[in-house]
Design a protein around this motif. Sequence first.
Motif, PDB file in Angstrom:
ATOM      1  N   ALA A  67       6.207  17.912 -32.689  1.00  0.00           N
ATOM      2  CA  ALA A  67       5.440  16.626 -32.377  1.00  0.00           C
ATOM      3  C   ALA A  67       5.738  16.063 -31.240  1.00  0.00           C
ATOM      4  CB  ALA A  67       5.601  15.686 -33.799  1.00  0.00           C
ATOM      5  N   LYS A  68       7.044  15.994 -30.920  1.00  0.00           N
ATOM      6  CA  LYS A  68       7.544  15.373 -29.568  1.00  0.00           C
ATOM      7  C   LYS A  68       6.973  16.001 -28.484  1.00  0.00           C
ATOM      8  CE  LYS A  68      10.439  12.342 -27.592  1.00  0.00           C
ATOM      9  NZ  LYS A  68      10.339  10.865 -27.983  1.00  0.00           N
ATOM     10  N   ILE A  69       6.890  17.287 -28.455  1.00  0.00           N
ATOM     11  CA  ILE A  69       6.110  17.954 -27.150  1.00  0.00           C
ATOM     12  C   ILE A  69       4.833  17.881 -27.155  1.00  0.00           C
ATOM     13  CG2 ILE A  69       6.070  20.151 -26.118  1.00  0.00           C
ATOM     14  CD1 ILE A  69       8.587  21.132 -27.321  1.00  0.00           C
ATOM     15  N   ARG A  70       4.131  17.644 -28.347  1.00  0.00           N
ATOM     16  CA  ARG A  70       2.707  17.253 -28.360  1.00  0.00           C
ATOM     17  C   ARG A  70       2.279  16.023 -27.815  1.00  0.00           C
ATOM     18  NH1 ARG A  70      -0.480  20.976 -30.967  1.00  0.00           N
ATOM     19  NH2 ARG A  70       0.551  22.478 -32.489  1.00  0.00           N
ATOM     20  N   GLU A  71       3.108  14.956 -28.459  1.00  0.00           N
ATOM     21  CA  GLU A  71       3.165  13.638 -27.854  1.00  0.00           C
ATOM     22  C   GLU A  71       3.197  13.594 -26.350  1.00  0.00           C
ATOM     23  OE1 GLU A  71       5.513   9.411 -28.281  1.00  0.00           O
ATOM     24  OE2 GLU A  71       5.916  11.037 -29.613  1.00  0.00           O
ATOM     25  N   LEU A  72       4.224  14.271 -25.671  1.00  0.00           N
ATOM     26  CA  LEU A  72       4.579  14.316 -24.267  1.00  0.00           C
ATOM     27  C   LEU A  72       3.120  14.934 -23.609  1.00  0.00           C
ATOM     28  CD1 LEU A  72       8.495  15.121 -24.100  1.00  0.00           C
ATOM     29  CD2 LEU A  72       7.111  13.236 -23.633  1.00  0.00           C
ATOM     30  N   LEU A  73       2.683  16.077 -23.946  1.00  0.00           N
ATOM     31  CA  LEU A  73       1.482  16.517 -23.499  1.00  0.00           C
ATOM     32  C   LEU A  73       0.401  15.684 -23.398  1.00  0.00           C
ATOM     33  CD1 LEU A  73       1.839  20.182 -25.194  1.00  0.00           C
ATOM     34  CD2 LEU A  73       1.734  19.340 -22.532  1.00  0.00           C
ATOM     35  N   ALA A  74       0.403  14.736 -24.512  1.00  0.00           N
ATOM     36  CA  ALA A  74      -0.932  13.691 -24.411  1.00  0.00           C
ATOM     37  C   ALA A  74      -0.660  12.695 -23.708  1.00  0.00           C
ATOM     38  CB  ALA A  74      -1.270  13.412 -25.981  1.00  0.00           C
ATOM     39  N   SER A  75       0.442  12.381 -23.119  1.00  0.00           N
ATOM     40  CA  SER A  75       1.006  11.364 -22.383  1.00  0.00           C
ATOM     41  C   SER A  75       0.421  11.215 -21.145  1.00  0.00           C
ATOM     42  CB  SER A  75       2.696  11.023 -22.375  1.00  0.00           C
ATOM     43  OG  SER A  75       3.141   9.739 -21.473  1.00  0.00           O
TER      44      SER A  75
END
Length: 740
Positions: free
Chosen positions: A673-681
């Motif tokens: 989830a953290k990596i997905r969040e960074l991709l959407a940042s």
Amino acid sequence: MSRKRILKKRQKRQESALTQLEELYLRGAVDEFLALAAEQLEDPAASPLAAEWAEMADRALRQSLARADLGRIERLLPILRRGGPLRPLALLAEAVLDLAKGRLEAARSRLATLAESVEGAPAAIPQDLLAGLQSLARDGLQDLRNLAAGCPRDLIYIQAAGELFDALRSSDPKDLARSLEAVREASREIPDGSGELHRVLDGAGRCLSLLADLAVLEDKLARLPQSDRSPASQMIAGWLRGPGPLLTAVLNASAPAALLAPLHRAVRMRWRAVLERVAAREGPSGLAALCAADPRLLAGDVSLPGGIQAGLARLRQGAQARQILAAGRYADLAQLLRSRSLTEPEPTNLAVLWNLELWAINHRTKKEETEAGWLLGLVVSEPPPHRAVVRLQEMAGEIVRRFPAEQRAGVARALRDELLDLSEQIHLCEHMAQAALSLLEHQPGDIGLRIIGVAGAISGKDSRTLRALERWLARGIKVQADDAAIAERSMTQVGRETPETIVRALDLLKPLFDEEKWPAIAALVAREMGAPFADALNETTFAAAFESRRAADRELVEMRRHLDRLRPALGGTPGFAAMELALDCWQPDRSVVEKRVKAFLRASPGLEAVLAAFLVVNRVTADRLAPRGTATALHALAHALIDLLDERWQIWEAAVPALAMATRGRHLQRLEAKIRELLASPRLVGGREALERALRTVQATRNARAGRSPNPDPPRAEPKPKPKPRRRRAGTPQIGLNFF
């Protein structure tokens, strides 16, 4: 249309034309290049492609003169006149064309002008060719027919001679051969006491025969497909068994007769065209094969420094080197290159030989890499990088003796680059220190040589070289902006040495850096120490297993003592804190380890510190014999690191595979989830491909643990079945035998 727009379109059209001309030049399309240049460029000789224009023009004329292609010469001359005054080779072609068409007066005038223009540059036009053409133009060949009325006995010979010269003007080889045979038959009726006439005619016949044979040979070479790898030199060597001696005699004729000089020149140019085809197809190896057949055939066209014998020896050595390289015998290749470099007088060639020798010494085949160190991973022979360093040390000491003063700095810079590359493959040693000391004589301001030299002298316990390097350090040179990359690269290798070497090296090298730059260098060295420190911790388990627990404890005490010695220089850096944490967690008590990790996270809550600690502890836990406390520390650091991941993906992206293996359950889901969040940042700058690759790694780990790969988790121990109770008899009870 405005004038500005017209000029802009003209400029754009000229740029397009220059681009097309460059492509034609690279393809070797001579006629197309010359035609397009004459059409598109106002003055090709003054354009950016002036050198290419002159080269292509001379190439076209040489080819046409060698092949006696008068039609092509007639087409080329108008094109060349558009490029300004004709060059000497174009004047020669124009004179040949006038001579062939019977314009003797114009030919004499042009040849006289050409003789005056090349008087100061004899290499431009061969003097024998020019003299022969002047003789033909001066004698008035057409007047031979007028002698028939006064010399009736010689009428047949004179008519045949006139037809011969007509054939010379037409430049048709078949007509020329027929006319020459007619002159030979007619000359039998002419008394020739000295035999000079017959010798000239026989010489002309031999030249014509060679021209015909060479034309057939060149045509065969041109028809060879590129896919056919059969050597063209073998075909030519077989052909030379027949007319080889005759070709050698013609090529090495000292002063041919005036009539034969153009024919000899034509034979030489045709033979040169054959050699050019061999060189283009096979390179120096093909020329070496022809030189081995007869060195005199290449003496006039192939540069052989030192004479024929020395040039032949060099060509044979080159062929031998290629055979050794094809067989993968790199040690023999290095020895051959070294023997060649010992006698090489040319500095440029010597530098190339040194570079190739170092490459051959350090090159290892896959077979050598798999066979080396098969017993417990130990390499009992001298590693190739170490042999290369020893040879580089010898080269550095020979620079003054083998190279002129103006070339020494460049050679030293090249050897410095090789030394830095080798320092990344093996530990620093005294040979590196001595090589660096020699190279500093020619590169006095080099920072990398100072760093590698000092650390190598300390590691190799070479006190004499170290004292000499300390005198270089005393000059007070500081690391500048241009030296930052070399300094960081060199200090990285220092961080991979033993703690004793690092402590002494940092004390001596710290004055090279400014106060504001030193913290970053100290952090770099501490970070590089992490992997060797973790390996040293793992080695204590072997000491406990094969020696005694007391021996392992002694090694742990020694490691802590090393950290205490490094604390003044590296204390406060993330890497040093990570090593201290790994050493404190090297114990079986999990509760103590948990408290130590919590204290570490409170003292160093940043991403860099937690990441450095995770990498060191992860390397420690790779050993299955490591204490249980290291696994507890790894999981705690992994959970904390997941929460600290941010847009600085360059720092932590490489650690994602290890992080995914160290987490399970909800923590692994949190990482995804953290990596997905960074991709959407929206604050993410670059790195999308790297983060997507990291996300796929996490998903693959999760899928493997979900049962999509065999044995995702260690198998659980199955409960042992209870022993079946024995049937008891009535009366005295039996004694049970189930002791376990």
